[in-house]
Design an enzyme around this catalytic site. Structure first.
Site: not given
Ligand code: IDP
Ligand code: MG
Length: 149
Positions: A9, A49, A85, A91, A112, A115, A126
């Site tokens: 990212k 997304y 993962r 996350t 974070n 992805h 995807e």
């Molecule tokens: P993942 O990337 O671990 O699969 P997801 O729940 O699919 O997590 O969320 C997608 C992305 O959205 C996360 O990687 C993060 O960048 C962002 N995200 C998820 N939850 C939050 C939040 O509560 N605040 C800000 N960004 C978030």
């Molecule tokens: Mg996800």
């Protein structure tokens, strides 16, 4: 063999962590089937997304993922989705297990670093968003017999 989409990212690119993150996946034994650097358009971000549309973090997520170039990859291996993962960690970096990318390199759920597709269905959705079939390369590696029984 299973394939998964990985995105390094914008925060990881800006922080000079591309090599560190690729290194971790490479050392696990995953095969890089495709890789390129792109800047994600708002349209592509919204498609990728779409499942998060309407959530409180959605607008910020679209701004974040489009804010600077990313590196996208298709990684391949037995159980690649689960292995990627687990290499990424939870996350929220604050909750991720030490030793994972997000725990070792991150602080904030909104920054974070990486992805990875979360299921075979998600990966199948995807991967074609980012890569044409010709861009995904099949090749064998001598080392595979030392990675897999
Ligand atoms: P993942 O990337 O671990 O699969 P997801 O729940 O699919 O997590 O969320 C997608 C992305 O959205 C996360 O990687 C993060 O960048 C962002 N995200 C998820 N939850 C939050 C939040 O509560 N605040 C800000 N960004 C978030
Ligand atoms: Mg996800």
């Amino acid at each position: 063999m299973e394939q998964t989409l990985v995105i390094i990212k914008p925060d990881a690119v800006q922080r000079g962590l591309i090599g560190e993150i690729i290194h971790r996946f490479e050392r696990r034994g995953l095969r890089i089937a495709a890789m390129k650097m792109i800047q994600i358009s708002p349209e592509l971000a919204e498609r990728h997304y779409a499942v998060h549309k309407g959530k409180p973090f959605y607008e910020g997520l679209i701004r974040y993922i489009t804010s600077s170039p990313v590196v996208v990859m298709v990684l391949e291996g037995n159980r690649a989705i689960e292995i990627v993962r687990n290499t990424m960690g939870a996350t929220d970096p604050a909750k991720a297990t030490p030793g994972t990318i997000r725990a070792d390199l991150g602080m904030d759920i909104g920054r974070n670093l990486v992805h990875g597709s979360d299921s075979p269905e998600t990966a199948a959705f995807e991967i074609p968003l980012f890569f044409s079939e010709e861009e995904i390369l099949s090749y064998s590696r001598e080392v595979d017999s030392w990675i897999y029984e």
